[in-house]
Design a protein around this motif. Structure first.
Motif, PDB file in Angstrom:
ATOM      1  N   ASP A 280       0.782  -1.064   0.042  1.00 27.02           N
ATOM      2  CA  ASP A 280       0.009  -0.194  -0.153  1.00 27.02           C
ATOM      3  C   ASP A 280       1.014   1.085   0.159  1.00 27.02           C
ATOM      4  O   ASP A 280       1.812   1.353   0.689  1.00 27.02           O
ATOM      5  N   PHE A 281       0.697   2.059  -0.965  1.00 20.72           N
ATOM      6  CA  PHE A 281       1.486   3.497  -1.043  1.00 20.72           C
ATOM      7  C   PHE A 281       0.635   4.262  -0.020  1.00 20.72           C
ATOM      8  O   PHE A 281       1.238   5.220   0.644  1.00 20.72           O
ATOM      9  N   PHE A 282      -0.659   4.450  -0.146  1.00 24.16           N
ATOM     10  CA  PHE A 282      -1.565   5.358   0.696  1.00 24.16           C
ATOM     11  C   PHE A 282      -2.261   4.348   1.891  1.00 24.16           C
ATOM     12  O   PHE A 282      -2.734   3.279   1.550  1.00 24.16           O
ATOM     13  N   LYS A 283      -2.645   5.185   2.746  1.00 22.06           N
ATOM     14  CA  LYS A 283      -3.560   4.614   3.900  1.00 22.06           C
ATOM     15  C   LYS A 283      -4.959   4.932   3.348  1.00 22.06           C
ATOM     16  O   LYS A 283      -5.146   6.139   3.013  1.00 22.06           O
ATOM     17  N   VAL A 284      -5.710   4.105   3.494  1.00 22.00           N
ATOM     18  CA  VAL A 284      -7.097   4.460   3.106  1.00 22.00           C
ATOM     19  C   VAL A 284      -8.015   4.140   4.366  1.00 22.00           C
ATOM     20  O   VAL A 284      -8.063   3.188   5.141  1.00 22.00           O
ATOM     21  N   GLY A 285      -9.130   5.291   4.249  1.00 18.17           N
ATOM     22  CA  GLY A 285     -10.152   5.220   5.192  1.00 18.17           C
ATOM     23  C   GLY A 285     -11.105   4.103   4.881  1.00 18.17           C
ATOM     24  O   GLY A 285     -11.495   3.581   3.816  1.00 18.17           O
ATOM     25  N   VAL A 286     -11.799   3.695   6.171  1.00 20.15           N
ATOM     26  CA  VAL A 286     -12.675   2.629   6.056  1.00 20.15           C
ATOM     27  C   VAL A 286     -13.985   3.367   6.647  1.00 20.15           C
ATOM     28  O   VAL A 286     -14.160   4.223   6.996  1.00 20.15           O
ATOM     29  N   PRO A 287     -15.171   2.772   6.122  1.00 21.98           N
ATOM     30  CA  PRO A 287     -16.429   3.264   6.642  1.00 21.98           C
ATOM     31  C   PRO A 287     -16.622   3.333   8.048  1.00 21.98           C
ATOM     32  O   PRO A 287     -16.145   2.424   8.720  1.00 21.98           O
ATOM     33  N   ILE A 288     -17.502   4.352   8.565  1.00 26.88           N
ATOM     34  CA  ILE A 288     -17.460   4.711   9.750  1.00 26.88           C
ATOM     35  C   ILE A 288     -19.167   3.815   9.907  1.00 26.88           C
ATOM     36  O   ILE A 288     -19.961   3.952   9.480  1.00 26.88           O
ATOM     37  N   SER A 289     -19.214   3.037  11.194  1.00 27.35           N
ATOM     38  CA  SER A 289     -20.480   2.348  11.478  1.00 27.35           C
ATOM     39  C   SER A 289     -20.597   2.965  12.942  1.00 27.35           C
ATOM     40  O   SER A 289     -20.076   2.560  13.756  1.00 27.35           O
ATOM     41  N   GLN A 290     -21.950   3.297  13.138  1.00 29.40           N
ATOM     42  CA  GLN A 290     -22.401   3.468  14.566  1.00 29.40           C
ATOM     43  C   GLN A 290     -23.816   3.129  14.799  1.00 29.40           C
ATOM     44  O   GLN A 290     -24.601   3.342  14.286  1.00 29.40           O
ATOM     45  N   PRO A 291     -23.819   2.239  15.904  1.00 30.25           N
ATOM     46  CA  PRO A 291     -25.201   1.935  16.205  1.00 30.25           C
ATOM     47  C   PRO A 291     -25.959   2.904  16.990  1.00 30.25           C
ATOM     48  O   PRO A 291     -25.413   3.901  17.647  1.00 30.25           O
ATOM     49  N   SER A 292     -27.409   2.816  16.784  1.00 27.64           N
ATOM     50  CA  SER A 292     -28.127   3.795  17.401  1.00 27.64           C
ATOM     51  C   SER A 292     -28.029   3.369  19.132  1.00 27.64           C
ATOM     52  O   SER A 292     -28.020   2.361  19.587  1.00 27.64           O
ATOM     53  N   ALA A 293     -28.263   4.773  19.757  1.00 33.32           N
ATOM     54  CA  ALA A 293     -28.377   4.707  21.256  1.00 33.32           C
ATOM     55  C   ALA A 293     -29.340   3.849  21.685  1.00 33.32           C
ATOM     56  O   ALA A 293     -29.472   3.426  22.884  1.00 33.32           O
ATOM     57  N   THR A 294     -30.722   3.975  20.927  1.00 31.03           N
ATOM     58  CA  THR A 294     -31.591   3.014  21.497  1.00 31.03           C
ATOM     59  C   THR A 294     -31.773   1.513  21.008  1.00 31.03           C
ATOM     60  O   THR A 294     -32.771   0.950  21.489  1.00 31.03           O
ATOM     61  N   ASN A 295     -30.775   1.083  20.414  1.00 32.77           N
ATOM     62  CA  ASN A 295     -30.493  -0.387  20.223  1.00 32.77           C
ATOM     63  C   ASN A 295     -30.582  -1.082  21.445  1.00 32.77           C
ATOM     64  O   ASN A 295     -30.185  -0.682  22.673  1.00 32.77           O
ATOM     65  N   ASN A 296     -30.859  -2.526  21.288  1.00 34.04           N
ATOM     66  CA  ASN A 296     -30.836  -3.266  22.475  1.00 34.04           C
ATOM     67  C   ASN A 296     -29.167  -3.352  23.029  1.00 34.04           C
ATOM     68  O   ASN A 296     -28.271  -3.512  22.155  1.00 34.04           O
TER      69      ASN A 296
ATOM     70  N   ALA B  45     -26.467 -10.774  16.698  1.00 37.75           N
ATOM     71  CA  ALA B  45     -27.698 -10.417  15.990  1.00 37.75           C
ATOM     72  C   ALA B  45     -28.432  -9.446  16.617  1.00 37.75           C
ATOM     73  O   ALA B  45     -28.608  -9.295  18.014  1.00 37.75           O
ATOM     74  N   PRO B  46     -28.939  -8.628  15.790  1.00 37.61           N
ATOM     75  CA  PRO B  46     -29.887  -7.389  16.124  1.00 37.61           C
ATOM     76  C   PRO B  46     -31.288  -7.809  16.795  1.00 37.61           C
ATOM     77  O   PRO B  46     -31.653  -8.930  16.625  1.00 37.61           O
ATOM     78  N   THR B  47     -31.943  -6.933  17.157  1.00 39.77           N
ATOM     79  CA  THR B  47     -33.217  -7.203  17.631  1.00 39.77           C
ATOM     80  C   THR B  47     -34.171  -6.139  16.928  1.00 39.77           C
ATOM     81  O   THR B  47     -33.698  -5.345  16.382  1.00 39.77           O
ATOM     82  N   ASN B  48     -35.428  -6.728  16.881  1.00 37.33           N
ATOM     83  CA  ASN B  48     -36.482  -5.883  16.069  1.00 37.33           C
ATOM     84  C   ASN B  48     -36.380  -4.532  16.494  1.00 37.33           C
ATOM     85  O   ASN B  48     -36.373  -3.899  17.560  1.00 37.33           O
ATOM     86  N   GLY B  49     -36.082  -3.460  15.384  1.00 35.27           N
ATOM     87  CA  GLY B  49     -36.286  -2.000  15.646  1.00 35.27           C
ATOM     88  C   GLY B  49     -34.631  -1.408  15.728  1.00 35.27           C
ATOM     89  O   GLY B  49     -34.459  -0.234  15.521  1.00 35.27           O
ATOM     90  N   ASP B  50     -33.699  -2.374  15.899  1.00 30.56           N
ATOM     91  CA  ASP B  50     -32.474  -1.587  15.666  1.00 30.56           C
ATOM     92  C   ASP B  50     -32.239  -1.114  14.516  1.00 30.56           C
ATOM     93  O   ASP B  50     -32.421  -1.597  13.558  1.00 30.56           O
ATOM     94  N   GLU B  51     -31.239  -0.133  14.627  1.00 28.92           N
ATOM     95  CA  GLU B  51     -30.674   0.570  13.573  1.00 28.92           C
ATOM     96  C   GLU B  51     -29.316   0.895  13.512  1.00 28.92           C
ATOM     97  O   GLU B  51     -28.610   1.018  14.855  1.00 28.92           O
ATOM     98  N   PHE B  52     -28.642   1.204  12.417  1.00 27.24           N
ATOM     99  CA  PHE B  52     -27.103   1.399  12.482  1.00 27.24           C
ATOM    100  C   PHE B  52     -27.083   2.676  11.334  1.00 27.24           C
ATOM    101  O   PHE B  52     -27.708   2.496  10.375  1.00 27.24           O
ATOM    102  N   LEU B  53     -26.081   3.669  11.384  1.00 28.27           N
ATOM    103  CA  LEU B  53     -25.769   4.531  10.529  1.00 28.27           C
ATOM    104  C   LEU B  53     -24.231   4.245  10.136  1.00 28.27           C
ATOM    105  O   LEU B  53     -23.373   4.044  10.631  1.00 28.27           O
TER     106      LEU B  53
END
Length: 652
Positions: free
Chosen positions: A326-342, A406-414
């Motif tokens: 690798d010549f460059f360092k490459v960014g990876v996607p940011i994943s964030q769970p909702s604070a209301t998740n189980n 495994a998530p529970t019903n209604g869980d979400e992620f950004l």
């Protein structure tokens, strides 16, 4: 008779006094914000019967009325909200525009300089000049990193500034709603005694106007009180009770401030999309529609450049004889769970599989009744089909992977695929010898060949298998075909864009020859041209020395003009130019909108002032009129007094 005249004069005198006081009050408050001029409303007193006629009893002041047009007032509030929305948005985005529009401060010159250094290395790969060229590639890569991160730092500063302004706006809104609740109580109590408290009504209306500058509100009168609502109906003031807004962190991004209100002891976040007016709405729209897009656009350029350059760099050979890294360092996607998740639910991951398909949007992943739904936030589009019971799912060049738990019903992620692209961008090597300018294979043909056939310097692709060419592969020409390919290797021949597969290769199988055709053997490509003779041999072997070899450097330099981004329709600099164009067009749009809204606001205020404002010339004329009325009433009372004295004299 004198007593009646005296009463009439006294009522006239009192009316003139009220007129003078009201006019003086108007003059004193000519410059008071939100003040509406006041006028006295008077009528003739009830007459007294006198035989066959009625004798007037003077005048009475019915009320002191403020001149206020509710329709025009609502127009002013509405235009205040629209103008402050446009002004807040424009004042923020023009800072990005000023930054990227500067040809010296933008990223395009740094990208150009970087590829100039790569092309210079391809031109002079040998000796002292080659060593200097290698160092120049690393230095210009670091300069490109600094330029991109300087732009990212400015975006971060703007984001922090938006957060600060959101906090200030919410604090001011809470102050206004508290004052409105108190005024509602005072006004209703005052009106219950009798009369309209004009100055208090003006003060309340002025606060509503000031509130409209911060957020779009609707006003619903209820008796002497008014109820104030914002957004999609969230109450700010209900009678004498004010609702307090709070600044909270986003459920899926702790660094992102949102606005919430309390209902039944629970904080409910207000969607950014529902705040469409005022300074607060302008800040939210700028952040969602321009600031986030700007960050993601820069991140896409950084990730696209780094990934594409790395992919080609790995197909080269460095001065140590090893394949490039690798010549460059490459960014990876940011994943964030909702604070209301189980609480037992883990985070999910995502990785980029196709930089050409990347957009500038973020994504919401929801787990609904056993299915995952992935939504592109920029336009609300979903995958096809929109629901999937399993992951991974590839959407817009991103692989969305199942959470570890495994998530529970209604869980979400950004998921933010490109937001960290610039922050993570950087040069990954600091040793010039690890710059892979050469190709890892070498081609040759002996001088004993009797034909005119020649073989081109070979290049490799991502399917390259180094083990296929150790020891060197010798291809023998006979009967207009080649034999001798590595057993089991993948062989293909491409002529005029049409590819024919000959693999896995079986020993002795002839592969037809066409002059100039591209032959690919286990990821190594070359061309043979001319007219080989029977028995001529062409060899393909590992490159024993990367010094002086520029084949991969040439391919690295060509990446600058290749269409690799935005659906493979544009280059790195083209994608950056699209970002600059987006910012420029949006800035111009907001500038025009802001000028238009400012003009509409001026017209609305002028209409309000023409109807309700204080005209000092008019008030001066009224002052003279009431003064004359006062003097005339005083003369009338003097006459009444003289008549009364005359009557008394007759009785002596």
């Amino acid at each position: 008779m004198g007593t009646n005249v005296l009463g009439i004069g006294q009522s006239a005198l009192l009316a003139a006094q009220v007129g003078i006081a009201t006019t003086g009050h108007n003059i004193a408050n000519a410059a008071t914000p939100g003040y509406n001029r006041q006028v006295i409303v008077q009528s003739a007193a009830e007459p007294q019967g006198n035989g066959g006629s009625f004798l007037g009893q003077g005048v009475k002041v019915d009320q002191i009325r403020r001149v206020y047009n509710a329709f025009i007032g609502q127009q002013v509030n509405s235009t205040q909200s629209s103008q402050n929305y446009a002004d807040a948005y424009f004042s923020q985005i023009k800072q990005i525009n000023n930054l990227v529009a500067d040809p010296q401060a933008g990223a395009s010159p740094a990208i150009q300089e970087f590829f100039n250094s790569v092309q210079n290395l391809a031109t002079t790969p040998n000796g002292t000049a080659g060593a200097a060229a290698r160092q120049s590639v690393l230095s210009s890569g670091s300069a490109l990193t600094a330029r991109l991160q300087s732009l990212q730092n400015r975006i971060d500063q703007l984001r922090d500034g938006v957060n600060g302004q959101i906090q200030d706006s919410v604090g001011t809104i809470n102050s206004y709603t508290g004052q409105l609740a108190e005024l509602n109580e005072t006004i209703e109590r005052t009106q219950s005694v009798g009369g309209a408290p004009n100055d208090l009504l003006d003060h309340r209306d002025n606060i509503i106007t000031e509130l409209s500058k911060l957020v779009n509100v609707s006003v619903v009168p209820q008796g002497g009180k008014v109820n104030i609502f914002m957004g999609t109906g969230q109450p700010l003031v209900l009678g004498s009770k004010a609702s307090s807004l709070q600044v909270t962190s986003s459920l899926t991004d702790p660094s992102r401030l949102e606005v919430a209100y309390e209902t039944n002891g629970t904080l409910v976040q207000i969607s950014e999309n529902s705040l469409t007016g005022g300074r607060l709405g302008g800040l939210f729209s700028f952040r969602a529609n321009s600031l986030d897009v700007s960050e993601n656009s820069l991140g896409r350029v950084a990730i696209g450049l780094a990934t594409t350059f790395n992919d080609q760099h790995k197909l080269g050979q460095d001065l140590n004889g090893a394949l490039g890294g690798d010549f460059f360092k490459v960014g990876v996607p940011i994943s964030q769970p909702s604070a209301t998740n189980n609480g037992a639910t883990g985070n999910m991951s995502a990785n980029i599989v196709d930089v050409g398909a990347l957009t500038t949007s973020d994504y919401r992943v929801q787990y609904l009744a056993g299915n995952y739904q992935i939504t592109r936030l920029s336009d609300g589009a979903s995958t096809t089909p929109p629901l999937s019971p399993t992951l991974p799912v590839i959407f817009d060049g991103v692989s969305f992977n199942a959470p570890a738990v495994a998530p529970t019903n209604g869980d979400e992620f950004l998921i933010r695929p490109t937001a960290a692209g610039v922050r993570s961008f950087g040069v990954a090597i600091n040793d010039t010898s690890k710059l892979a300018a050469a190709a890892p294979i070498a081609t040759n043909f002996p001088s004993t060949n009797t034909g005119t056939g020649k073989i081109s310097p070979g290049v490799i692709d991502s399917t390259f298998s180094a083990g296929s060419f150790v020891p060197p592969v010798s291809l023998t020409f006979s009967a207009n075909a080649f034999t001798g390919f590595p057993v089991g290797s993948s062989v293909s021949v491409t002529v005029n864009g049409a590819t024919t597969q000959y693999g896995p290769y079986v020993a002795g199988t002839p592969v037809p020859y066409t002059s100039g055709a591209t032959v690919n053997v286990s990821g190594a490509s070359f061309n043979v041209t001319g007219a080989p003779a029977t028995g001529d041999v062409f060899t393909i072997s590992p490159n024993s020395n990367g010094s002086g070899d520029n084949r991969n450097a040439l391919l690295l330099g060509k990446l600058q003009t290749q269409n690799t981004l935005v659906g493979k329709t544009t280059s790195f600099q083209g994608a950056y130019a699209q970002f600059v164009s987006f910012v420029g067009n949006k800035t111009h749009e907001l500038e025009v909108t802001n000028l238009s809204e400012t003009k509409l606001l001026e017209q609305a205020v002028q209409a309000q002032q023409a109807d309700s404002g204080v005209n000092l010339d008019e008030e001066a004329a009224n002052l003279l009129r009431y003064q004359q009325a006062y003097q005339a009433a005083g003369k009338l009372m003097q006459i009444a007094s003289q008549l009364f004295d005359a009557l008394l004299a007759l009785g002596r």
